[in-house]
Design an enzyme around this catalytic site. Structure first.
Site, PDB file in Angstrom:
ATOM      1  CB  ILE A 138      -0.962   0.017   1.205  1.00  0.00           C
ATOM      2  CG1 ILE A 138      -1.786  -1.272   1.243  1.00  0.00           C
ATOM      3  CG2 ILE A 138      -1.885   1.226   1.144  1.00  0.00           C
ATOM      4  CD1 ILE A 138      -2.650  -1.436   2.490  1.00  0.00           C
TER       5      ILE A 138
ATOM      6  CG  PHE B 155       1.599   3.197   4.626  1.00  0.00           C
ATOM      7  CD1 PHE B 155       0.323   2.833   4.220  1.00  0.00           C
ATOM      8  CD2 PHE B 155       2.087   4.436   4.242  1.00  0.00           C
ATOM      9  CE1 PHE B 155      -0.449   3.696   3.444  1.00  0.00           C
ATOM     10  CE2 PHE B 155       1.324   5.298   3.467  1.00  0.00           C
ATOM     11  CZ  PHE B 155       0.052   4.927   3.063  1.00  0.00           C
TER      12      PHE B 155
ATOM     13  CB  THR C 239      -6.184  -3.708   9.603  1.00  0.00           C
ATOM     14  OG1 THR C 239      -7.029  -4.781   9.222  1.00  0.00           O
ATOM     15  CG2 THR C 239      -5.622  -4.031  10.982  1.00  0.00           C
ATOM     16  CG  ASP C 240     -11.284  -4.857   8.025  1.00  0.00           C
ATOM     17  OD1 ASP C 240     -10.168  -5.428   8.107  1.00  0.00           O
ATOM     18  OD2 ASP C 240     -12.135  -5.165   7.148  1.00  0.00           O
TER      19      ASP C 240
ATOM     20  CE1 TYR D  22      -1.335  -6.659  10.314  1.00  0.00           C
ATOM     21  CE2 TYR D  22      -3.548  -7.513   9.942  1.00  0.00           C
ATOM     22  CZ  TYR D  22      -2.594  -6.522   9.755  1.00  0.00           C
ATOM     23  OH  TYR D  22      -2.900  -5.413   9.009  1.00  0.00           O
TER      24      TYR D  22
ATOM     25  CB  ALA E 175      -3.462  -9.100  19.083  1.00  0.00           C
ATOM     26  CB  SER E 176       0.667  -6.690  16.682  1.00  0.00           C
ATOM     27  OG  SER E 176       0.424  -6.847  15.300  1.00  0.00           O
ATOM     28  CE  LYS E 177      -1.863  -2.028  11.572  1.00  0.00           C
ATOM     29  NZ  LYS E 177      -0.835  -1.100  11.021  1.00  0.00           N
TER      30      LYS E 177
ATOM     31  N   PRO F 139      -4.999 -22.698  -3.238  1.00  0.00           N
ATOM     32  CG  PRO F 139      -3.228 -22.040  -1.854  1.00  0.00           C
ATOM     33  CD  PRO F 139      -3.735 -21.948  -3.269  1.00  0.00           C
TER      34      PRO F 139
HETATM   35  P1  NAD Z   1       3.310  -4.813   3.444  1.00  0.00           P
HETATM   36  O1  NAD Z   1       3.657  -5.970   4.318  1.00  0.00           O
HETATM   37  O2  NAD Z   1       3.162  -5.029   1.980  1.00  0.00           O
HETATM   38  O3  NAD Z   1       4.413  -3.654   3.623  1.00  0.00           O
HETATM   39  C1  NAD Z   1       4.927  -3.299   4.870  1.00  0.00           C
HETATM   40  C2  NAD Z   1       6.156  -2.430   4.640  1.00  0.00           C
HETATM   41  O4  NAD Z   1       6.660  -2.026   5.914  1.00  0.00           O
HETATM   42  C3  NAD Z   1       7.295  -3.157   3.918  1.00  0.00           C
HETATM   43  O5  NAD Z   1       7.827  -2.336   2.906  1.00  0.00           O
HETATM   44  C4  NAD Z   1       8.311  -3.401   5.016  1.00  0.00           C
HETATM   45  O6  NAD Z   1       9.654  -3.444   4.542  1.00  0.00           O
HETATM   46  C5  NAD Z   1       8.072  -2.215   5.927  1.00  0.00           C
HETATM   47  N1  NAD Z   1       8.483  -2.479   7.317  1.00  0.00           N
HETATM   48  C6  NAD Z   1       8.209  -3.568   8.066  1.00  0.00           C
HETATM   49  N2  NAD Z   1       8.767  -3.436   9.276  1.00  0.00           N
HETATM   50  C7  NAD Z   1       9.381  -2.226   9.300  1.00  0.00           C
HETATM   51  C8  NAD Z   1      10.113  -1.514  10.294  1.00  0.00           C
HETATM   52  N3  NAD Z   1      10.329  -2.034  11.507  1.00  0.00           N
HETATM   53  N4  NAD Z   1      10.597  -0.286   9.984  1.00  0.00           N
HETATM   54  C9  NAD Z   1      10.394   0.244   8.751  1.00  0.00           C
HETATM   55  N5  NAD Z   1       9.714  -0.398   7.774  1.00  0.00           N
HETATM   56  C10 NAD Z   1       9.215  -1.612   8.061  1.00  0.00           C
HETATM   57  O7  NAD Z   1       1.998  -4.192   4.080  1.00  0.00           O
HETATM   58  P2  NAD Z   1       0.777  -3.450   3.357  1.00  0.00           P
HETATM   59  O8  NAD Z   1      -0.197  -4.463   2.901  1.00  0.00           O
HETATM   60  O9  NAD Z   1       1.309  -2.460   2.399  1.00  0.00           O
HETATM   61  O10 NAD Z   1       0.136  -2.701   4.612  1.00  0.00           O
HETATM   62  C11 NAD Z   1       0.570  -1.381   4.974  1.00  0.00           C
HETATM   63  C12 NAD Z   1      -0.188  -0.942   6.217  1.00  0.00           C
HETATM   64  O11 NAD Z   1      -1.585  -0.956   5.957  1.00  0.00           O
HETATM   65  C13 NAD Z   1       0.025  -1.854   7.430  1.00  0.00           C
HETATM   66  O12 NAD Z   1       0.110  -1.055   8.572  1.00  0.00           O
HETATM   67  C14 NAD Z   1      -1.227  -2.712   7.456  1.00  0.00           C
HETATM   68  O13 NAD Z   1      -1.530  -3.128   8.773  1.00  0.00           O
HETATM   69  C15 NAD Z   1      -2.257  -1.750   6.929  1.00  0.00           C
HETATM   70  N6  NAD Z   1      -3.409  -2.350   6.227  1.00  0.00           N
HETATM   71  C16 NAD Z   1      -3.211  -3.277   5.234  1.00  0.00           C
HETATM   72  C17 NAD Z   1      -4.313  -3.796   4.560  1.00  0.00           C
HETATM   73  C18 NAD Z   1      -4.144  -4.794   3.433  1.00  0.00           C
HETATM   74  O14 NAD Z   1      -5.143  -5.313   2.936  1.00  0.00           O
HETATM   75  N7  NAD Z   1      -2.924  -5.059   2.957  1.00  0.00           N
HETATM   76  C19 NAD Z   1      -5.594  -3.385   4.910  1.00  0.00           C
HETATM   77  C20 NAD Z   1      -5.750  -2.429   5.932  1.00  0.00           C
HETATM   78  C21 NAD Z   1      -4.644  -1.915   6.561  1.00  0.00           C
HETATM   79  P1  TYD Z   2      -5.222 -12.574   3.282  1.00  0.00           P
HETATM   80  O1  TYD Z   2      -4.994 -12.060   1.896  1.00  0.00           O
HETATM   81  O2  TYD Z   2      -4.088 -13.287   3.966  1.00  0.00           O
HETATM   82  O3  TYD Z   2      -5.760 -11.367   4.150  1.00  0.00           O
HETATM   83  P2  TYD Z   2      -6.404 -11.370   5.654  1.00  0.00           P
HETATM   84  O4  TYD Z   2      -6.143 -12.668   6.306  1.00  0.00           O
HETATM   85  O5  TYD Z   2      -5.636 -10.250   6.278  1.00  0.00           O
HETATM   86  O6  TYD Z   2      -7.860 -11.084   5.467  1.00  0.00           O
HETATM   87  O7  TYD Z   2      -6.445 -13.579   3.235  1.00  0.00           O
HETATM   88  C1  TYD Z   2      -7.716 -13.166   2.764  1.00  0.00           C
HETATM   89  C2  TYD Z   2      -8.665 -14.306   2.973  1.00  0.00           C
HETATM   90  O8  TYD Z   2      -8.267 -15.386   2.124  1.00  0.00           O
HETATM   91  C3  TYD Z   2      -8.627 -14.862   4.392  1.00  0.00           C
HETATM   92  O9  TYD Z   2      -9.955 -15.249   4.751  1.00  0.00           O
HETATM   93  C4  TYD Z   2      -7.745 -16.090   4.286  1.00  0.00           C
HETATM   94  C5  TYD Z   2      -8.001 -16.571   2.877  1.00  0.00           C
HETATM   95  N1  TYD Z   2      -6.864 -17.249   2.210  1.00  0.00           N
HETATM   96  C6  TYD Z   2      -7.057 -18.496   1.605  1.00  0.00           C
HETATM   97  O10 TYD Z   2      -8.170 -19.071   1.602  1.00  0.00           O
HETATM   98  N2  TYD Z   2      -5.999 -19.102   0.998  1.00  0.00           N
HETATM   99  C7  TYD Z   2      -4.741 -18.534   0.982  1.00  0.00           C
HETATM  100  O11 TYD Z   2      -3.793 -19.142   0.431  1.00  0.00           O
HETATM  101  C8  TYD Z   2      -4.560 -17.239   1.596  1.00  0.00           C
HETATM  102  C9  TYD Z   2      -3.222 -16.571   1.595  1.00  0.00           C
HETATM  103  C10 TYD Z   2      -5.670 -16.647   2.196  1.00  0.00           C
END
Ligand code: NAD
Ligand code: TYD
Length: 356
Positions: free
Chosen positions: A11, A79, A132-133, A158, A160-162, A213
């Protein structure tokens, strides 16, 4: 300028690319480059002086304080996190360190910097925490979608940490007056998504002829939002969000996982049919469920719509088609991520870790 943490992740990279495509305000991008960070996603900015990349940890207080003092950003958009639920089940240490301890240290460094700013700069400063939600826990099938007042019931290491980081951010506002805003967004999808998450994994596995999967019965529901819509919501909140408030961000698009996988298969059947003429759905395999798997997430995004006028631009139909096409067009990016070759690419392009 603004300071973005985690801007080499999925993101964050989309956010930085969109930010600089829309305006000229520079970005300092602080990212540790864990397995999830990929500077290749930002290769189009390589000779762009508006993008200052710094490899480093949000928990490195001296580094963060130095960056704040040197660059004087008007806002921090946070982020950086460990983001994959399955990885948090296998080992939560990094999640605790980055998402909780790292956010705490970042807040402290930002607070010290902010407190010393001249009055007008202090008033204009923003710390936007991207969350995150999943902090809200799991919904039963008929329960109303999560509003901002829903209690926190995180179920995975995850989430819980967020949730812990969200609480810290809230406390730094209430106790110390730090001008924070938090967004809680639903599942994102789109370009540069690391292929460990559902949507990119299914696209990549399908094309490689591998099994798709699906955990358990595949009837777990997620609310999918195109990543660029999440980025536009963050820009909107940064611009007009109320201090100390949280804003839910979602796509009004609840779908069971199995349906998502079928949609991806049918798009691939159309755009890149299998040589044997069979549908990609024949590769779907149900596998053991994730422990503690949340059954349903759904976001009520009325607050951000009513107060800030934000709405997603993409429907799921348009967004998923763009996403599948992006992966078809960027097989080189996928191959390099899968082989880990992007690490060598970063070294070759940037030499030793890039710093400001
Ligand atoms: P991601 O795992 O793709 O990217 C995380 C980035 O953070 C990476 O570039 C990583 O190198 C960097 N990073 C990790 N630890 C670090 C540290 N200690 N110091 C500096 N950089 C560090 O994650 P994402 O999917 O892009 O998510 C970004 C944010 O949005 C997160 O906080 C996540 O909780 C939140 N979020 C994600 C989603 C989703 O669907 N992906 C949805 C809602 C919220
Ligand atoms: P994911 O992309 O890991 O996001 P989150 O767990 O944060 O919602 O998974 C999205 C949904 O897809 C989740 O219900 C778990 C499921 N999933 C599978 O069924 N198979 C897979 O291989 C993965 C990675 C996720």
């Amino acid at each position: 300028m603004i300071l973005v943490t985690g801007g080499a992740g999925f993101i964050g990279a989309n956010f930085v690319l969109d930010w600089l495509a829309l305006n000229d305000e520079p970005v300092i991008n602080l990212d540790k480059l864990t397995y999830a960070g990929n500077l290749e996603s930002l290769s189009s900015l390589q000779s762009d002086s508006r993008h200052v990349f710094v490899q480093g940890d949000i928990g490195d207080s001296a580094l963060v304080s130095g960056l704040l003092a040197t660059h004087q950003p008007r806002a921090v958009v946070h982020f950086a996190a460990e983001s994959h639920v399955d990885r948090s089940i296998h080992g939560a240490e990094d999640f605790i360190q980055t998402n909780i301890v790292g956010t705490f240290r970042l807040l402290e460094a930002v607070r010290a910097h902010w407190a010393a700013l001249p009055e007008a700069d202090r008033a204009a400063f923003r710390f936007l925490h991207v969350s995150t939600d999943e902090v809200y826990g799991s919904l039963t099938p008929d329960a109303p979608a999560f509003t901002e007042t829903h209690g926190f019931e995180p179920n995975s290491p995850y989430s819980a940490s967020k949730a812990a980081s969200d609480h810290l951010v809230r406390a730094w506002h209430h106790t110390h007056g730090l001008p924070v805003i938090t967004t809680n967004c639903s599942n994102n999808y789109g370009p540069y998504h690391f292929p460990e998450k559902l949507i990119p994994l299914m696209i990549v596995n399908a094309l490689a002829g591998k099994p798709l999967p699906v955990y358990g019965d595949g009837m777990q529901v997620r609310d999918w939002l195109y990543v660029k819509d999440h980025c536009s919501a963050i820009r909107r909140v940064l611009q007009g969000g109320q201090l100390g408030e949280t804003y839910n961000v979602g796509g009004w698009n609840e779908q069971p996982n199995i349906e998502i996988v079928r949609i991806i298969c049918s798009l691939l059947d159309e755009l890149r049919p299998r040589a044997d003429g069979a549908s990609y759905t024949t590769q779907i395999t149900h596998v053991k469920d994730r422990p503690g798997h949340d059954r349903r997430y759904a976001i009520d995004a009325r607050k951000i719509e009513q107060e800030l006028g934000w709405k997603p631009a993409e429907t799921f139909q348009t967004g998923i088609r763009k996403t599948v096409q992006w992966y078809l067009d960027h097989s080189d990016w996928v191959e390099r991520v899968q082989s880990g070759a992007y690490r060598q690419w970063v070294k070759a392009q940037y030499g030793t870790p890039a710093t400001a």
